[in-house]
Design a protein around this motif. Structure first.
Motif, PDB file in Angstrom:
ATOM      1  N   GLY A 168     -10.550 -11.080   3.328  1.00  0.00           N
ATOM      2  CA  GLY A 168     -11.393 -11.885   2.447  1.00  0.00           C
ATOM      3  C   GLY A 168     -12.649 -11.142   2.005  1.00  0.00           C
ATOM      4  O   GLY A 168     -13.035 -11.197   0.827  1.00  0.00           O
ATOM      5  N   SER A 169     -13.269 -10.433   2.936  1.00  0.00           N
ATOM      6  CA  SER A 169     -14.465  -9.654   2.589  1.00  0.00           C
ATOM      7  C   SER A 169     -14.121  -8.541   1.605  1.00  0.00           C
ATOM      8  O   SER A 169     -14.875  -8.281   0.654  1.00  0.00           O
ATOM      9  N   ALA A 170     -12.980  -7.880   1.822  1.00  0.00           N
ATOM     10  CA  ALA A 170     -12.574  -6.806   0.924  1.00  0.00           C
ATOM     11  C   ALA A 170     -12.275  -7.342  -0.477  1.00  0.00           C
ATOM     12  O   ALA A 170     -12.623  -6.703  -1.479  1.00  0.00           O
ATOM     13  N   ILE A 171     -11.645  -8.512  -0.558  1.00  0.00           N
ATOM     14  CA  ILE A 171     -11.366  -9.111  -1.873  1.00  0.00           C
ATOM     15  C   ILE A 171     -12.668  -9.417  -2.602  1.00  0.00           C
ATOM     16  O   ILE A 171     -12.801  -9.141  -3.804  1.00  0.00           O
ATOM     17  N   TYR A 172     -13.637  -9.980  -1.887  1.00  0.00           N
ATOM     18  CA  TYR A 172     -14.913 -10.286  -2.530  1.00  0.00           C
ATOM     19  C   TYR A 172     -15.604  -9.011  -3.024  1.00  0.00           C
ATOM     20  O   TYR A 172     -16.074  -8.941  -4.160  1.00  0.00           O
ATOM     21  N   LEU A 173     -15.665  -7.995  -2.158  1.00  0.00           N
ATOM     22  CA  LEU A 173     -16.370  -6.764  -2.538  1.00  0.00           C
ATOM     23  C   LEU A 173     -15.667  -6.040  -3.678  1.00  0.00           C
ATOM     24  O   LEU A 173     -16.322  -5.423  -4.525  1.00  0.00           O
ATOM     25  N   THR A 211     -10.906  -2.735   9.111  1.00  0.00           N
ATOM     26  CA  THR A 211     -10.069  -3.629   8.313  1.00  0.00           C
ATOM     27  C   THR A 211     -10.608  -3.779   6.898  1.00  0.00           C
ATOM     28  O   THR A 211      -9.851  -3.726   5.921  1.00  0.00           O
ATOM     29  N   ILE A 212     -11.928  -3.963   6.770  1.00  0.00           N
ATOM     30  CA  ILE A 212     -12.530  -4.130   5.448  1.00  0.00           C
ATOM     31  C   ILE A 212     -12.361  -2.867   4.618  1.00  0.00           C
ATOM     32  O   ILE A 212     -11.959  -2.921   3.443  1.00  0.00           O
ATOM     33  N   THR A 213     -12.658  -1.715   5.200  1.00  0.00           N
ATOM     34  CA  THR A 213     -12.586  -0.453   4.461  1.00  0.00           C
ATOM     35  C   THR A 213     -11.172  -0.155   3.988  1.00  0.00           C
ATOM     36  O   THR A 213     -10.950   0.188   2.819  1.00  0.00           O
ATOM     37  N   SER A 214     -10.184  -0.297   4.874  1.00  0.00           N
ATOM     38  CA  SER A 214      -8.800  -0.010   4.494  1.00  0.00           C
ATOM     39  C   SER A 214      -8.297  -1.023   3.470  1.00  0.00           C
ATOM     40  O   SER A 214      -7.549  -0.656   2.554  1.00  0.00           O
ATOM     41  N   SER A 215      -8.708  -2.287   3.602  1.00  0.00           N
ATOM     42  CA  SER A 215      -8.285  -3.312   2.641  1.00  0.00           C
ATOM     43  C   SER A 215      -8.892  -3.046   1.270  1.00  0.00           C
ATOM     44  O   SER A 215      -8.222  -3.213   0.240  1.00  0.00           O
ATOM     45  N   GLU A 216     -10.141  -2.618   1.252  1.00  0.00           N
ATOM     46  CA  GLU A 216     -10.789  -2.275  -0.025  1.00  0.00           C
ATOM     47  C   GLU A 216     -10.041  -1.152  -0.733  1.00  0.00           C
ATOM     48  O   GLU A 216      -9.768  -1.230  -1.942  1.00  0.00           O
ATOM     49  N   GLU A 217      -9.733  -0.102   0.013  1.00  0.00           N
ATOM     50  CA  GLU A 217      -9.034   1.026  -0.602  1.00  0.00           C
ATOM     51  C   GLU A 217      -7.647   0.616  -1.101  1.00  0.00           C
ATOM     52  O   GLU A 217      -7.193   1.074  -2.153  1.00  0.00           O
ATOM     53  N   ALA A 218      -6.976  -0.251  -0.349  1.00  0.00           N
ATOM     54  CA  ALA A 218      -5.656  -0.712  -0.776  1.00  0.00           C
ATOM     55  C   ALA A 218      -5.758  -1.551  -2.046  1.00  0.00           C
ATOM     56  O   ALA A 218      -4.927  -1.421  -2.961  1.00  0.00           O
ATOM     57  N   LEU A 219      -6.765  -2.399  -2.142  1.00  0.00           N
ATOM     58  CA  LEU A 219      -6.946  -3.229  -3.341  1.00  0.00           C
ATOM     59  C   LEU A 219      -7.304  -2.368  -4.552  1.00  0.00           C
ATOM     60  O   LEU A 219      -6.829  -2.612  -5.663  1.00  0.00           O
ATOM     61  N   LYS A 220      -8.125  -1.352  -4.333  1.00  0.00           N
ATOM     62  CA  LYS A 220      -8.521  -0.466  -5.435  1.00  0.00           C
ATOM     63  C   LYS A 220      -7.346   0.380  -5.932  1.00  0.00           C
ATOM     64  O   LYS A 220      -7.360   0.840  -7.086  1.00  0.00           O
ATOM     65  N   SER A 221      -6.348   0.600  -5.077  1.00  0.00           N
ATOM     66  CA  SER A 221      -5.208   1.422  -5.475  1.00  0.00           C
ATOM     67  C   SER A 221      -4.254   0.695  -6.418  1.00  0.00           C
ATOM     68  O   SER A 221      -3.397   1.333  -7.040  1.00  0.00           O
ATOM     69  N   VAL A 222      -4.370  -0.627  -6.507  1.00  0.00           N
ATOM     70  CA  VAL A 222      -3.520  -1.386  -7.428  1.00  0.00           C
ATOM     71  C   VAL A 222      -4.017  -1.124  -8.859  1.00  0.00           C
ATOM     72  O   VAL A 222      -5.191  -1.308  -9.153  1.00  0.00           O
ATOM     73  N   GLN A 244      -5.399 -16.497  -9.139  1.00  0.00           N
ATOM     74  CA  GLN A 244      -3.941 -16.376  -9.207  1.00  0.00           C
ATOM     75  C   GLN A 244      -3.520 -14.923  -9.353  1.00  0.00           C
ATOM     76  O   GLN A 244      -2.519 -14.493  -8.771  1.00  0.00           O
ATOM     77  N   THR A 245      -4.272 -14.160 -10.126  1.00  0.00           N
ATOM     78  CA  THR A 245      -3.984 -12.735 -10.287  1.00  0.00           C
ATOM     79  C   THR A 245      -4.125 -11.993  -8.962  1.00  0.00           C
ATOM     80  O   THR A 245      -3.269 -11.170  -8.596  1.00  0.00           O
ATOM     81  N   ILE A 246      -5.199 -12.309  -8.230  1.00  0.00           N
ATOM     82  CA  ILE A 246      -5.430 -11.642  -6.949  1.00  0.00           C
ATOM     83  C   ILE A 246      -4.332 -12.018  -5.945  1.00  0.00           C
ATOM     84  O   ILE A 246      -3.761 -11.149  -5.270  1.00  0.00           O
ATOM     85  N   TYR A 247      -4.027 -13.326  -5.886  1.00  0.00           N
ATOM     86  CA  TYR A 247      -3.104 -13.838  -4.861  1.00  0.00           C
ATOM     87  C   TYR A 247      -1.654 -13.445  -5.130  1.00  0.00           C
ATOM     88  O   TYR A 247      -0.913 -13.098  -4.202  1.00  0.00           O
ATOM     89  N   HIS A 266       0.916  -6.108  -3.800  1.00  0.00           N
ATOM     90  CA  HIS A 266       0.998  -4.651  -3.967  1.00  0.00           C
ATOM     91  C   HIS A 266       0.056  -3.918  -3.002  1.00  0.00           C
ATOM     92  O   HIS A 266       0.328  -2.766  -2.629  1.00  0.00           O
ATOM     93  N   ALA A 267      -1.034  -4.581  -2.603  1.00  0.00           N
ATOM     94  CA  ALA A 267      -1.994  -3.928  -1.712  1.00  0.00           C
ATOM     95  C   ALA A 267      -1.662  -4.127  -0.243  1.00  0.00           C
ATOM     96  O   ALA A 267      -2.210  -3.433   0.618  1.00  0.00           O
ATOM     97  N   MET A 268      -0.764  -5.060   0.067  1.00  0.00           N
ATOM     98  CA  MET A 268      -0.510  -5.430   1.461  1.00  0.00           C
ATOM     99  C   MET A 268      -0.036  -4.275   2.338  1.00  0.00           C
ATOM    100  O   MET A 268      -0.463  -4.182   3.500  1.00  0.00           O
ATOM    101  N   PRO A 269       0.817  -3.357   1.880  1.00  0.00           N
ATOM    102  CA  PRO A 269       1.171  -2.222   2.754  1.00  0.00           C
ATOM    103  C   PRO A 269      -0.042  -1.420   3.216  1.00  0.00           C
ATOM    104  O   PRO A 269      -0.144  -1.053   4.388  1.00  0.00           O
ATOM    105  N   GLY A 270      -0.977  -1.154   2.304  1.00  0.00           N
ATOM    106  CA  GLY A 270      -2.189  -0.431   2.688  1.00  0.00           C
ATOM    107  C   GLY A 270      -3.080  -1.243   3.600  1.00  0.00           C
ATOM    108  O   GLY A 270      -3.695  -0.706   4.534  1.00  0.00           O
TER     109      GLY A 270
END
Length: 281
Positions: free
Chosen positions: A82-87, A148-159, A176-179, A185-189
């Motif tokens: 959740g924090s990574a999605i917000y940031l 967790t936040i750092t890796s999630s951020e990088e995974a979200l940015k890779s989409v 809806q776009t995020i969810y 697509h970011a979940m593996p990262g």
């Protein structure tokens, strides 16, 4: 010809570096396996400890470790994602954003004993949870939250940005776009970061020593507010405080801890593989 030679040299250097990392790791795991496999039997895994941990099994420590790891995941994974999605998706890139990002990176390098003192002050004393599974899981959750936040951020940015633009162009809302588009697509990262966090949380001793771990508790916890034995602390105690403890028991305990971490790794990798297959459809 020079380019081919340079490529071969680079490949050789990378191979040597890989072997420097992998070979010692395999040797350590093999050493623990050889030294500890003799202690592994049904009684060792399912019996309660007796006579100050000099006899019996390590069942309470196994259960306590499982409770702590599951509680840590339940706390850190949703909050970290959740924090990574917000940031990544909502926060404005100003001074406050840069300060938060720098703070997260700094927290990732804080020693675990500091997190233990933080958990002791906040969860055990201030919030009144006492020395309990809840206090230990929350402390370990805080420990792996920066990872967790750092890796999630990088995974979200890779989409790719085009995925978001295509979804919005079709009339989907931002959430809806995020969810439905970005997260799958970011979940593996994201799960890769979760795997690293699980490995660190399962093997930490200092935070649980100050918030949950009991020296000798030959019973199972009945609630989140009970103390519990845990394999890392149990291994520390039998290796340093219990005289004449057989070597195979020490290494057997370490082998069980490695096995539990490997099981969680395997589950996370299976889930990551399934998400990767879905994202490639």
């Amino acid at each position: 010809m020079n380019k081919q030679r340079q490529e071969k040299m680079a490949f050789a250097v990378l191979t040597v570096l890989m072997l420097i990392v992998v070979v010692p790791t395999l040797l350590i795991i093999g050493f623990i396996f050889v030294k500890g496999i003799g202690a592994i039997n049904w009684g060792f895994l399912t019996e309660m400890p007796r006579k100050g941990m000099t006899e019996g099994g390590i069942f309470p420590a196994i259960v306590g470790t499982l409770y702590l790891v599951i509680g840590t995941i339940a706390f850190a994974l949703p909050l970290g994602i959740g924090s990574a999605i917000y940031l990544t998706e909502y926060a404005k890139h100003g001074r406050l954003y840069r300060f938060i990002r720098l703070s997260i990176l700094n927290l990732a390098g804080v020693p675990s004993v500091v997190y233990g003192l933080f958990g002791l002050g906040l969860f055990v004393l201030f919030l009144g949870f006492g020395s309990s599974i809840l206090a230990g899981a929350l402390t370990l959750g805080c420990l792996i939250l920066p990872i967790t936040i750092t890796s999630s951020e990088e995974a979200l940015k890779s989409v790719p940005r085009s995925y978001r633009e295509a979804s919005l162009a079709l009339g989907a809302t931002k959430w809806q776009t995020i969810y439905k588009v970005v997260l799958p697509h970011a979940m593996p990262g994201i799960l890769t970061g979760a795997i690293l966090g699980i490995g660190r949380a399962a093997g930490e001793t200092a935070p649980i020593l100050l918030t949950v771990a009991a020296f000798f508790l030959p019973r199972l916890p009945k609630s989140l507010f009970d103390q519990a034995m845990a394999l890392p602390y149990h291994l520390y105690i039998i290796s340093t405080q219990v005289p004449n403890m057989p070597e195979e028991v020490k290494y057997g305990t370490a082998l069980v801890l490695l096995g539990i971490v490997s099981i969680f790794f395997a589950i996370a990798n299976i889930v990551r593989f399934k998400f990767r297959k879905l994202s490639n459809l």
